[in-house]
Design an enzyme around this catalytic site. Sequence first.
Site, short mmCIF file in Angstrom:
data_model
loop_
_atom_site.label_atom_id
_atom_site.label_comp_id
_atom_site.label_asym_id
_atom_site.label_seq_id
_atom_site.Cartn_x
_atom_site.Cartn_y
_atom_site.Cartn_z
N ARG A 52 42.65 -1.61 -100.02
CA ARG A 52 43.78 -2.27 -100.68
C ARG A 52 44.34 -1.40 -101.80
O ARG A 52 45.52 -1.46 -102.12
CB ARG A 52 43.35 -3.65 -101.21
CG ARG A 52 44.38 -4.32 -102.09
CD ARG A 52 44.22 -5.84 -102.17
NE ARG A 52 42.87 -6.30 -102.30
CZ ARG A 52 42.14 -6.24 -103.44
NH1 ARG A 52 42.65 -5.68 -104.51
NH2 ARG A 52 40.93 -6.72 -103.46
N LYS A 201 62.66 -1.09 -89.92
CA LYS A 201 63.91 -0.80 -89.21
C LYS A 201 63.96 0.66 -88.75
O LYS A 201 63.24 1.02 -87.85
CB LYS A 201 65.09 -1.16 -90.12
CG LYS A 201 64.94 -2.48 -90.86
CD LYS A 201 64.79 -3.68 -89.94
CE LYS A 201 64.66 -4.95 -90.78
NZ LYS A 201 64.23 -6.10 -90.03
N1 PLP Z 1 66.47 -5.42 -96.46
C1 PLP Z 1 67.28 -5.42 -95.40
C2 PLP Z 1 68.64 -4.78 -95.52
C3 PLP Z 1 66.88 -6.03 -94.19
O1 PLP Z 1 67.73 -6.03 -93.15
C4 PLP Z 1 65.59 -6.63 -94.13
C5 PLP Z 1 65.14 -7.29 -92.89
O2 PLP Z 1 65.89 -7.51 -91.97
C6 PLP Z 1 64.78 -6.61 -95.27
C7 PLP Z 1 65.24 -5.99 -96.40
C8 PLP Z 1 63.42 -7.25 -95.25
O3 PLP Z 1 62.49 -6.45 -94.56
P1 PLP Z 1 61.25 -7.00 -93.69
O4 PLP Z 1 61.80 -7.80 -92.56
O5 PLP Z 1 60.54 -5.74 -93.29
O6 PLP Z 1 60.43 -7.84 -94.62
#
Ligand code: PLP
Length: 377
Positions: A52, A201
Site C-alpha cells: 500500500r 482511458k
Molecule cells: N476524468 C475524466 C475526464 C473522465 O472521463 C473520467 C471517467 O470517465 C474520470 C475522470 C474518472 O476516472 P475513472 O473512471 O478512472 O475513475
Amino acid sequence: MNKPVHHLQTLAVHAGGESDPETGAVVAPIHLATTFQHGPAGERIAGYEYQREGNPTNDRLRAALAALEGGAQALTFASGMAAISCLLETMEHGAHIAIPDDCYTGLRVLAEEFLPQRSLRVSTIDMANPDAVRKLSREGIDLLWVETPSNPRMKISDIRTLAEIAKANGALLVCDNTFASPALQRPLELGADIVMHSTTKYFGGHSDVLGGALVFKQADESYERVAHRLHVTGATLAPFNAWLTLRGCRSLPARMAMHCANARAIAEFLSKHPAIERVNYPGLPTHPGHEVAARQMIDFGGMLSMELRGGRTAALSMAGRLKLFTNATSLGGCESLIEHRASVEGDKPVSPQNLLRVSVGLEHVDDLIADLEQALG
Ligand code: PLP
C-alpha cells in the site's frame, strides 16, 4: 534515465522501462508481493515495506507518468476518481474550489454531494471564460479545476491564462488531462501545478485496466500531503494494473496520432451531414475554442460529441442503429464507443438530450464513416 531522449515518442517507449537488474528482462517485472523483508528494527532493505505504501511496478509507472507530463513526482491510484477524491480530501475545511460547468459527472457529483459535507465551498463556473474566473477569484479561491477538452461538450479552457489567475490568487491549478493525454497537451508546461488522469482511458488504451494518477510539477507540500493520505487511506493501484498501464505508455503517442486522424475525418463528415445540428470537436475551425486549442494542443484528440436534429429520439435511434460503434461508456480504447450521456448521468442529467459522445477508435476511418452514414440514414 540515462538515455538520449529528445522526443515524447522515445520517452513513452523507454520511461520507467530500464531492464530488470536481476534477470536482464527488457520488460519490467510485475512485483505482486504485499510485504517486503526488512531488518529487525524495520530497516528497509530495498526501499519497500508494504504494497500500500510503495511497490516497484507502481514506481516504474509513476516515473514514466512524471517524465511524460514533465513533472517532478507522480502518484498512482486505483481509479481516476480515487485520484480526484484523494487530492480534494487534502483541502482544508472552508477552502473554496471552482470546478468547470462541463466536466466528468463523477467530479460534479463529488463536488455537489461530498465536498460540502467537509465544509468545502464549491463554485461551478465556465472555465472557458477567463473573465468569469477572474470575477469569481475576487471572492478568494484555493483551487481551480480545469478539464480541457471537457467531457462531454469538448469545451476548451486556456490553461496559461487560468494559471496566471490561479497564481495571482495563491490558488492551485489542477488540470484533468484525460481527454488529451501528454501526447497532445502538457499542462504543467503551461503553468498548471498538478495534472490528473483517469489512466483507465488513453494510457491503458485497451479498455481493460482501471487506474488514476496525479502528476505534480514540484515535489512540494501538496505532493507530500496527497502521498501521505494515499498511503493511509489506501486507494492504491494494484501492481498488475500498474504494469498494464506502463505497457500502454509505450504505444500512447502512436495511438493518439491515429485517434486524432480518425476523429478529425469523422468530425468533418458529421459537420456536413444534414441530420446533425452541431459537432463539438476542437479541431474544427468553427469550434469556439479552436484558436486556444491550436495554441495549447499538439493535435485535437480522439473525442467528439454531436448534437442531432430531432432531440433525444433522434439521438437514441441513431445510437441504436450503429453496428461498428458500441454503445458503452468510457473512452480511449482501440474500439469506437458511443454514448448518450444524459442517459448515464443519474437523476439529474446535465448534458443535452440530443447529444451523443463518441470515443473514436483505431478502426479504419472509412468503415467508421460508413457505419455513421447508414445509422444517420
Ligand atoms: N476524468 C475524466 C475526464 C473522465 O472521463 C473520467 C471517467 O470517465 C474520470 C475522470 C474518472 O476516472 P475513472 O473512471 O478512472 O475513475
